[in-house]
Scaffold this active site. Sequence first.
Site, PDB file in Angstrom:
ATOM      1  N   ILE A   1       0.823  -1.201   0.000  1.00  0.00           N
ATOM      2  CA  ILE A   1       0.000   0.000   0.000  1.00  0.00           C
ATOM      3  C   ILE A   1       0.857   1.251   0.000  1.00  0.00           C
ATOM      4  O   ILE A   1       0.494   2.279  -0.599  1.00  0.00           O
ATOM      5  CB  ILE A   1      -0.991  -0.005   1.192  1.00  0.00           C
ATOM      6  CG1 ILE A   1      -2.095   1.036   0.971  1.00  0.00           C
ATOM      7  CG2 ILE A   1      -0.268   0.221   2.507  1.00  0.00           C
ATOM      8  CD1 ILE A   1      -3.009   0.739  -0.182  1.00  0.00           C
TER       9      ILE A   1
ATOM     10  N   ARG B   1      12.949  -2.358   7.379  1.00  0.00           N
ATOM     11  CA  ARG B   1      14.069  -3.295   7.427  1.00  0.00           C
ATOM     12  C   ARG B   1      14.263  -3.984   6.082  1.00  0.00           C
ATOM     13  O   ARG B   1      15.184  -4.787   5.917  1.00  0.00           O
ATOM     14  CB  ARG B   1      13.846  -4.331   8.527  1.00  0.00           C
ATOM     15  CG  ARG B   1      13.893  -3.757   9.928  1.00  0.00           C
ATOM     16  CD  ARG B   1      13.750  -4.839  10.973  1.00  0.00           C
ATOM     17  NE  ARG B   1      13.858  -4.311  12.324  1.00  0.00           N
ATOM     18  CZ  ARG B   1      12.853  -3.810  13.034  1.00  0.00           C
ATOM     19  NH1 ARG B   1      11.640  -3.801  12.494  1.00  0.00           N
ATOM     20  NH2 ARG B   1      13.042  -3.348  14.249  1.00  0.00           N
TER      21      ARG B   1
ATOM     22  N   LYS C   1      -5.171   3.157   7.873  1.00  0.00           N
ATOM     23  CA  LYS C   1      -6.268   2.442   8.528  1.00  0.00           C
ATOM     24  C   LYS C   1      -5.914   0.967   8.729  1.00  0.00           C
ATOM     25  O   LYS C   1      -5.163   0.411   7.923  1.00  0.00           O
ATOM     26  CB  LYS C   1      -7.570   2.594   7.714  1.00  0.00           C
ATOM     27  CG  LYS C   1      -7.521   1.951   6.319  1.00  0.00           C
ATOM     28  CD  LYS C   1      -7.911   0.484   6.355  1.00  0.00           C
ATOM     29  CE  LYS C   1      -7.665  -0.184   5.048  1.00  0.00           C
ATOM     30  NZ  LYS C   1      -7.887  -1.656   5.114  1.00  0.00           N
TER      31      LYS C   1
ATOM     32  N   ASP D   1     -10.052  -6.192   7.635  1.00  0.00           N
ATOM     33  CA  ASP D   1      -9.085  -5.269   7.043  1.00  0.00           C
ATOM     34  C   ASP D   1      -9.706  -4.542   5.846  1.00  0.00           C
ATOM     35  O   ASP D   1      -9.663  -3.310   5.784  1.00  0.00           O
ATOM     36  CB  ASP D   1      -7.805  -6.006   6.644  1.00  0.00           C
ATOM     37  CG  ASP D   1      -6.767  -5.066   6.057  1.00  0.00           C
ATOM     38  OD1 ASP D   1      -6.095  -4.372   6.832  1.00  0.00           O
ATOM     39  OD2 ASP D   1      -6.649  -5.008   4.812  1.00  0.00           O
TER      40      ASP D   1
END
Length: 310
Positions: free
Chosen positions: A13, A36, A89, A167
């Site tokens: 995203i 990372r 979100k 989600d």
Amino acid sequence: MAWKIALAGIGKIARDQHVPSIAASRDFDLAATVTRHEGVDGVENHADIEAMLAARPDIEVVSLCLPPVPRFEYAAAAIKAGRHVMLEKPPGATLAECHALEAMARNAGVSIYATWHSREAASVEAARNWLADKRLKSLKITWLEDVRRWHPGQEWIWEPGGLGVFDPGINALSILTRILPTPVHLAGATLKFPENRQTPIAADLAFRHPDGAEVSAVFDWRKEGDQFWNIEAETDRGTMELSDGGANLSIDGAMVEASDVALEGEYPNLYMRMAEILRTGGIDMDLSPMVHVADAFLLGKREIVAPFHE
């Protein structure tokens, strides 16, 4: 003058929406990333939030795109360092930690913004305006998509705090809480858990409307083929359908608002809103979509379904 911003959590995203939205913004310059893994070409990267905050006191804003569970520690560190925070979100893993972050931001005198990108879909405001003066009879959300297509290899969504089908479902709830002139609350739910997973793959929700309208939602992550993100409403003066996640609006079967591109304008609008919040020194931590999700886990009947394998 543009604010310098750091982007933490460089996943799908972030690459698909946040990075291009920041690049196109007149209000923000992407000054650093925190990951990372592979960062963004040409942008300084740090392996952890504390290192970035220490190295870059000139960065004023931190946008957090990492999964919900580790997000609190990142947000708390940024606020403690006096930085403004923008939250992908859902804004956190629990309501309590979201309230804690808001209190921390107020005490520190910085801005914090819980974003809901689906509220910025092309036709959401038109739907809100159309519903404003009508009596609702019924509203049904149908949110059906293929988790393998949209979340490949993202194991965190199946772990506690990952929300599972909520989600994407919380996107629908963010639209619901934006367009209804009268709030609703959850009355019952059925949550379907794969026998090998910790979060639901499907959910059926029923809401209580103060005027007796029938309000319901169906979320399912097992949909192959065509994907559906629709909201249908019947009122005393006609019917409305928001389709494609809020991109298109039909009234009594006739298209009145349309957008050909999924997510078009949603993330650029979020960054415009963040700039407004920064200019006014404000805070926007609307948690109403997340309340419905929390209530679903509190009230939901649990059903075990076939195991899910990627």
